[in-house]
Design a protein around this motif. Structure first.
Motif: not given
Lengths: 84, 257
Positions: B121, B123, B150-152, B154-158, B161
């Motif tokens: 989870y 960031d 990571s969730r980011r 898997e979700m295709g988010q940024d 960092k």
């Protein structure tokens, strides 16, 4: 110890450079593997099992890789057989 | 390698700056953050108890005695690692994020379930590395996992960092060519440098007493952690403690070289 030996020993003590070179090679190699499809390890295991029905080989004697080009992917299978 | 030491110091540093911070120990079975933070005798309920509904978050959270905006959520010592389910962790992180400014997840070593849960989870990730071949290689693997699992990701988010924190750094040995330099490690891992923590007696002294190193404000390691926290919060600070201290004649005389 002569003066020459002093400089020589100093040079061979630079193990940090050795570490850096080794790391650059292994990290580049592992990054390449990361981009491989998820099914590869499983495929490799199953191929191993099939080959082992006929020849005794160890785990590292089957290499499976996928090379991706723009238009197609090539599955590269490399089996090393033990010396007869 | 310094993950728990670093989690303790970073969370303490964030809390000291007035941010309400919680630090979670994800090392189920090998709990140690409590010991590093000197609250091992105050653990009643743990992370897994909360996930399984046997205790509320408030019952399990331990308030730090030194910094009052800092809380610790200890790991369970007895349960199976699989007790950390993705849904359970998500529920707790969501609940914590309602009241806390920062949630620091202390990852166990390796790339097993606990580590995957700690990073899922995230960031931002602070990758703690020693200037040593196995540590740098492991860090590169963890970076690969952050970028794909990571969730980011898997979700295709940024993307998460990434920050590099190099600990146990010995500038004198680097100058002799016996240790990888900061530059070497940065070049190999190719992520931005958050900080360099010099190898120091203070780190062991502090952990002996259950004191996060960052609270040893006089020490070089403590100051290096303080710089790292400042940078994490977006402050520009020049990197320090990266070159060997040249000992003058007098300090050599009086400190025994």
């Amino acid at each position: 110890m002569s003066l020459l030996d002093y400089f020589r020993s100093k040079k061979s003590n630079n193990t940090a450079n050795v570490a850096k070179e080794r790391l650059q090679i292994i990290v580049a190699h592992e990054r390449g593997q990361r981009e491989q499809p998820d099914y590869l390890p499983q495929l490799q295991q199953e191929l191993l099992a099939v080959i082992r029905k006929y020849v005794q080989i160890s785990d590292d004697m089957v290499q499976v890789e996928v090379d991706r080009n723009d238009s197609c992917s090539v599955l590269e299978l490399n089996v090393t057989l033990p010396e007869a | 390698m310094g993950k728990t030491t670093t989690s303790a110091s970073i969370s303490t540093g964030l809390a000291k700056r007035g941010h309400k911070t919680v630090v979670i120990d994800f090392d189920v079975g090998l709990r140690n953050l409590d010991l590093i933070m000197n609250c091992e005798r105050r653990v009643v309920y743990d992370f897994v108890n909360v996930i399984q509904g046997e205790a509320s978050l408030n019952q399990a959270l331990i308030r730090d005695k030194r910094v009052d905006t800092l809380y610790i959520l200890p790991a369970s010592q007895t349960r199976e690692k699989e007790a950390l389910t993705r849904e359970g962790v998500e529920k707790i992180i969501n609940e914590l994020s309602e009241t806390f400014d920062y949630i620091v997840c202390d990852s166990p070593a390796g790339i097993e379930h606990g580590a995957l849960m700690a990073l899922y989870y995230a960031d931002e990730a602070v990758v703690v590395t020693n200037p040593e071949v196995s540590s740098v290689r492991d860090s590169d693997r963890i970076l690969g996992i952050l970028q794909s699992k990571s969730r980011r990701a898997e979700m295709g988010q940024d993307p998460v960092k990434e920050h590099l924190l190099l600990t146990r750094y010995n500038p004198a040995r680097v100058e002799k060519g016996e240790m990888l330099s900061v530059g070497d490690v940065e070049e190999i891992l190719a992520i931005p440098l958050l900080g360099v923590i010099p190898e120091s007696q203070i780190v062991l002294n502090a952990s002996n007493q259950g004191l996060p190193v960052i609270l040893e404000g006089e020490s070089d390691a403590g100051q290096a952690y303080d710089d790292a926290v400042a940078r994490l919060l977006g402050e520009e600070r020049e990197h320090r403690f990266m070159s060997a201290q040249k000992k003058g004649f007098f300090s050599r005389m009086f400190k025994g070289g």
